[in-house]
Every structure is written in structure tokens, then in C-alpha cells.
Write a protein that holds these residues in place. Structure first.
Motif, PDB file in Angstrom:
ATOM      1  N   PHE A 320      -4.623 106.802 -12.648  1.00 22.96           N
ATOM      2  CA  PHE A 320      -5.240 105.423 -12.603  1.00 22.96           C
ATOM      3  C   PHE A 320      -4.471 104.406 -13.503  1.00 22.96           C
ATOM      4  O   PHE A 320      -4.747 103.114 -13.510  1.00 22.96           O
ATOM      5  N   ASP A 321      -3.624 104.596 -14.431  1.00 25.65           N
ATOM      6  CA  ASP A 321      -2.798 103.809 -15.240  1.00 25.65           C
ATOM      7  C   ASP A 321      -2.249 102.604 -14.514  1.00 25.65           C
ATOM      8  O   ASP A 321      -1.697 102.925 -13.187  1.00 25.65           O
ATOM      9  N   LEU A 322      -2.094 101.571 -14.911  1.00 26.10           N
ATOM     10  CA  LEU A 322      -1.533 100.167 -14.209  1.00 26.10           C
ATOM     11  C   LEU A 322      -0.357  99.877 -14.884  1.00 26.10           C
ATOM     12  O   LEU A 322      -0.227 100.090 -16.270  1.00 26.10           O
ATOM     13  N   PRO A 323       0.708  99.475 -14.443  1.00 26.44           N
ATOM     14  CA  PRO A 323       1.877  99.075 -14.845  1.00 26.44           C
ATOM     15  C   PRO A 323       1.848  97.573 -15.565  1.00 26.44           C
ATOM     16  O   PRO A 323       1.115  96.717 -15.420  1.00 26.44           O
ATOM     17  N   LYS A 324       2.501  97.662 -16.789  1.00 30.39           N
ATOM     18  CA  LYS A 324       2.403  96.615 -17.624  1.00 30.39           C
ATOM     19  C   LYS A 324       3.426  95.607 -17.237  1.00 30.39           C
ATOM     20  O   LYS A 324       4.373  95.457 -17.993  1.00 30.39           O
ATOM     21  N   VAL A 325       3.458  94.877 -16.092  1.00 31.72           N
ATOM     22  CA  VAL A 325       4.219  94.053 -15.503  1.00 31.72           C
ATOM     23  C   VAL A 325       4.142  92.721 -16.083  1.00 31.72           C
ATOM     24  O   VAL A 325       3.074  92.092 -16.310  1.00 31.72           O
TER      25      VAL A 325
END
Length: 608
Positions: A320-325
Motif C-alpha cells: 500500500f506504499d505510495l511513491p514520494k513523487v
């Protein structure tokens, strides 16, 4: 009543001998006809601009115009084109004395034309001056024997299964020629002569020729080997055609993806490890998914991070991690993109889309279950304070445990889905993917080892690791190589193969080169996504193959009969190296120190 003449013994013997000879002659003629029927086409149909030979359509073109100067290998794009064509070259030597006489007459005519223009006050003609200079230069070289003169004819026959395909191939050929200022035409009303001119009898029935000297005609030599030496890049091996070095930068191509096909023991992992080691020397970061514990020694030697995934390890990766874009466009789309990825992951976890006996795809989830899962994922993120607003993406992400709780308290198919996911939350596979991530991959080489995972969990682990790596790649763009070993395990399932293809298609945007390695060629190429991954890889390496795999690869890469024969007989470390439009026979070679770091042969000398 007339009496029959009684034959003597000699006459009877002669008659029998004649009958026997007739029978032998008849049998021979029948055999000849049968053989002719076997080797000849069923029919030949000649039209003004094409011909039909059996079930194949053909069209012959001839080249009639060339630029003032030709460069070596100008015909190489035609020879290496990914189409079925026949090329014939006819070269006729001409006596130097005849050429000298004709050149003398031609120079006289050209000089007369230039003098007439000068007398009439016309502007000088650069083309006329260039023609005089070329003729004089050629006369000088012929006089001292430095050049000879030839008549050159070039004919190309295209083959296809339909007229539309034939027209498409013709356009490709004409485009390649046009880029080099070379002009060709269809042999209208001479297709039969064109077909005969291409055949191995070497009869030039078209007789369309162009004057060329030695230097110009030498550039048309069709067997020049491809040269893959660049000013920058890494050493891949030795070009077996000319003993040159294959030094290449894969990031100089339209994409930096690469596929490696080889049977077990042919040297595929050795080759990829060697490339990874040398790529690190020029600043690339290396990310590897290792299903067989083959990369640990190399990783330890270069001080990399070796992450061992198993049910007994403390390593955790949260899908469920989201990219730190940083990119605003990617930031707005980050949650939605991860929701799509999670849909594929949970279909894989719940058994994956299966093929029925009739060849139809049986989905792992029904339409109602898909809709309930989608709503549950959105609600799970919302409960953690994460919405489509990029400012909320810094919050602590939820886990599968949170999704399980959401599904359990939903109406419809939610509780049933929760029970199917329970083995990943509190059951056999609990822990590894149901808690917050604790993986730190801030290193130039990172290896994810999945050897100790159960077979059922391997494709899921590869999918989650790829998703985790993809989030990191999108967050910070660097020159990276992602190596996926034994990729056939992902190609068995529709969702994981689609995800791998998505990586291959989008990798270029994030300065990533995807390397896909497999030994199960038939399974990989039998998948629609597998062929699409190959099509989206500008580099391919074919090492020694099994006999069944050779036929599959030959169809995909349009290999010649000689290349097919070699492909099943290559010694370890030799293969066909494709880069863009060029391909060479390559020998992978490593130094003693490199070999000690990367070999898995227990009898080899170890260097640390």
C-alpha cells in the motif's frame, strides 16, 4: 488360315529386352515427373507489377539512381530488414581501354558545354563542373591502374502473403533507399524477368545497370559485419565477426530495455552479472530480483544491500506504499495508479486469472467482487487519511490488515473476500506483506532474494517487489538497471505479465533499463505480453537454446538458417547480440577478477 511365325530364342530374348527397357524408361519418367511436382510450385501467375508463386506474392524492384558518393555498408539496412526479401547483385567488369575512350569523349562534350555557356554569358553550372572533375579524376586513376570500372545491377524481390502486405514492405524498402538518395522502381511488365534475375541461375534478364568504379562498388559488399563499438558505454564482449570490441551504451537506444534468452547453463546469469558490475563503474544503480540466490556473492563484494524475503525473515514490504513523487502530474495520479496495481496484486493473491479448457480466461474475481474490492481499497486509504489530494500522501499508508478489516464489515461480497485474504493477514502467509515496510534500499546495488519463499508466494512476492521498486524509481530519477531473473514465473499470470509489460513500456521515461531473463522461452514467447516485452526491448541477447526454442526465436527475430544452426550449438558464453537494427555474434568475456566475483561454478577460482 495363316500360320503364326514361330520366334527363335534370340528373337524372344530381344523382344523381352526391349519390353524391359521400355518399362524402365516409363518408371524413370514417372519418377522424374513426381520429383518435379514435389520441388516446383503449384502455379505461377504473372501480372504487370507483381507475380504469384504458389501461395506467396512477389514483386521485383530495381535500383536505377544513386547519389554522387556512397558510404560503406549503405545496403546493410536492406540486408538486415525484418522482412522476407531476396537481393541479387550483378557486377560486370569493363575493359579500362574502353572506359578511357568513352571518358575522353565525355570530358570533351562537358567542356564544350561549359565553353558554350561561358560564351553566352550564362551563370556557371556547378553540376557540370563537378561532372568534369569526377571524370578527370577517374581518368587519372584508371590510367595508373588504381581503379577499375564495372557495370552494376541491383535487384530486390519482396515476398508476402497478400498484396497489402507486399505494398507495405515495398514502402519500407523505398523509405530506406530514399533516406540515402537511392531511387528504385517496380519492374513493370517485367516481373517474370525480374523473378528469373533473382533466382540462383544468375541470369540477368532485366539488364538495368549503373556505371561504378572500384571504390563505389566496394561499398555494396553485403557481408560487412555490424560494428557495435561506441565512444561510451561498457564492454559486453568480443565481436566474433571481426574480433572487435562490443562497447555499447544501452541508454543511447530508444529504450534501455533488454531481454536475455538462454537454456540452463548457457551463461545468462553470468552475462547479466557482468553487465551489472561494469554498469556500476559508470554510475548506474542496480536493482535485482533474485529467485535462486545467484547474486549474493556479487552483492557482498560491492557492498550492496542483500534483502532476503521469507516467511521467517524480519523484512517487510507494504504493497500500500505510495511513491514520494515530485512531478506534479505523477503526484496527482499516484493514488489511482497504485489502486490499479493493487487490483492486479489481489487478483494474483486470490489465484490469478486462469485459462479454461476452451482457452477462455476465467477471472479470479467476479464483476461484483471487483467493484466491492475497489470501494474497499478507496475506503481503506481514506481511513488512513489518504485521498486523491497529493498533500495527504505523506500520511502513514494502510496495510492488508486494514483492508481485511474494511472488507469484513462491508456488505455484499466483502466478508467473503476478507476470508479469502485471511491467509495473508493472520494465516500461513501473514507478516511479510501485511505490515509497514522496513526496507532501506539506499545503495548502488540492491538484491531482493525470494528463493526461500514458497512456490505459491513467489509470483506475489515478485509483483510486490516490482511495485515497490517502481515507486522508488518514480520518486527519484537516476540511471538504473532493474534485473528480473526467471521472468517466466510472472508471465504465467495475466496481471503480473501485464504489470511487467507496463514497466517495460514506461521505463524510458524514468531513466530505467529493464533486463528480463528467462530460460523457458516457449512459455515466455507464448504469452502475448511476453512478445510485447520483447518488442519494447531495444536490446536482445540470445545464448545457446534448446532445439524447440530455436524455432520460436527464429520466427520472432527472423534468423537465417546459419544463425538457427549456431543458436543450438553455441558454446557457453557465445550468442547473438541484438542492439537496435544491428546484431553480431558475440563472445562474452570477463577478467579473472570479474569471473571470480560472479561465477556460480564451484570449481572456478574465487577472487574476493
Amino acid at each position: 488360315m495363316a500360320k503364326k511365325k514361330k520366334l527363335t530364342a534370340a528373337e524372344i530374348a530381344a523382344q523381352n529386352e526391349a519390353m524391359e527397357a521400355a518399362q524402365i524408361q516409363q518408371a524413370f519418367e514417372q519418377g522424374t515427373n513426381t520429383l518435379r511436382d514435389l520441388i516446383s510450385p503449384s502455379a505461377i501467375e504473372i501480372h504487370s507489377d507483381y507475380f504469384r508463386l504458389g501461395n506467396k506474392y512477389g514483386r521485383t524492384l530495381y535500383v536505377y539512381g544513386y547519389p554522387r558518393s556512397l558510404y560503406t555498408g549503405w545496403i546493410s539496412p536492406i540486408i538486415n530488414i525484418d522482412e522476407v526479401i531476396d537481393v541479387s547483385m550483378y557486377i560486370y567488369p569493363v575493359e579500362s581501354a574502353v572506359v578511357m575512350k568513352n571518358l575522353r569523349t565525355k570530358v570533351t562534350q562537358l567542356e564544350a558545354s561549359m565553353n558554350i555557356n561561358a560564351e553566352k554569358g550564362r551563370v556557371r553550372d556547378p553540376e557540370l563542373e563537378a561532372a568534369i572533375n569526377d571524370a578527370e579524376e577517374l581518368r587519372d586513376q584508371l590510367q595508373v591502374g588504381a581503379e577499375k570500372f564495372f557495370r552494376f545491377g541491383l535487384y530486390i524481390t519482396l515476398w508476402a502473403d497478400s498484396l497489402d502486405e507486399l505494398k507495405f514492405v515495398q514502402q519500407k524498402i523505398e523509405t530506406i533507399f530514399g533516406q540515402q538518395m537511392i531511387f528504385s522502381k517496380v519492374a513493370n511488365s517485367q516481373q517474370e524477368q525480374g523473378m528469373n534475375s533473382i533466382m540462383p541461375q544468375c541470369t540477368d534478364q532485366l539488364q538495368i545497370r549503373r556505371n561504378m568504379n572500384t571504390g563505389a562498388i566496394s561499398t555494396s559488399f553485403p557481408f560487412t559485419s555490424a560494428d557495435l563499438t561506441q565512444d561510451k558505454g561498457i564492454l559486453y564482449g568480443i565481436n566474433m565477426h571481426n574480433n572487435g570490441l562490443v562497447i555499447f551504451d544501452r541508454f543511447s537506444l530508444e529504450n534501455a530495455n533488454m531481454v536475455v534468452f538462454a537454456k540452463s547453463g548457457a551463461g545468462k546469469s553470468f552475462t547479466v552479472k557482468l553487465e551489472a558490475l561494469r554498469s556500476m563503474m559508470v554510475g548506474s544503480e542496480i536493482l535485482i530480483i533474485d529467485p535462486e540466490n545467484e547474486y549474493q556473492k556479487l552483492c557482498d563484494a560491492v557492498g550492496g544491500s542483500y534483502i532476503r524475503l521469507s516467511l521467517n525473515s524480519d523484512v517487510r514490504i507494504n504493497p500500500f506504499d505510495l511513491p514520494k513523487v515530485v512531478d506534479s502530474e505523477d503526484a496527482n495520479d499516484a493514488l489511482r495508479a497504485n489502486l490499479v496495481t493493487l487490483h492486479g496484486l489481489f487478483r494474483l493473491m486470490l489465484g490469478g486469472n486462469q485459462m479454461s479448457a476452451s482457452g477462455q480466461v476465467v477471472p479470479a474475481l467476479t464483476a461484483n467482487e471487483e467493484a466491492d474490492l475497489d470501494q474497499a481499497l478507496i475506503d481503506t486509504y481514506a481511513r488512513a487519511g489518504i485521498t486523491s489530494d497529493p498533500l495527504t500522501h505523506q500520511s502513514t499508508p494502510p496495510t492488508i490488515m486494514n483492508l481485511y478489516d474494511t472488507l469484513l464489515h462491508m456488505e455484499g461480497s466483502g466478508p467473503q473476500l476478507a476470508q479469502r485474504l485471511r491467509k495473508y493477514t493472520t494465516g500461513t502467509f501473514a507478516g511479510i506483506f501485511s505490515q509497514q515496510s522496513n526496507v532501506d534500499i539506499n545503495n548502488q546495488m540492491v538484491v531482493f532474494n525470494i528463493r526461500d519463499l514458497e512456490d505459491e508466494l513467489r509470483p506475489v512476492a515478485m509483483y510486490i517487489v516490482l511495485s515497490h521498486i517502481w515507486n522508488i524509481v518514480r520518486a527519484e530519477q537516476k540511471k538504473r538497471l532493474l534485473i528480473v531473473d526467471e521472468a517466466w514465473q510472472l508471465m504465467k499470470y495475466e496481471d503480473s505479465s501485464n504489470f511487467l509489460f507496463s514497466l517495460a513500456k514506461r521505463a524510458r521515461k524514468y531513466y530505467l533499463g529493464l533486463t528480463t531473463i528467462t530460460q523457458d522461452v516457449e512459455d515466455f514467447m507464448g504469452s502475448k505480453m511476453g512478445r510485447a516485452i520483447v518488442a519494447n526491448s531495444s536490446m536482445q541477447l540470445l545464448l545457446k537454446q534448446s532445439a524447440s526454442a530455436v524455432d520460436v526465436l527464429s520466427d520472432v527475430f527472423k534468423l537465417t538458417e546459419e544463425e538457427k544452426r549456431r543458436l543450438s550449438n553455441f558454446p557457453v558464453g557465445q550468442g547473438l547480440f541484438f542492439a537496435g537494427q544491428n546484431h553480431v555474434h558475440i563472445q562474452i568475456i570477463a577478467s579473472e577478477t570479474e569471473e571470480g566475483l560472479i561465477t556460480t561454478n564451484p570449481n572456478a577460482k574465487r577472487t574476493v
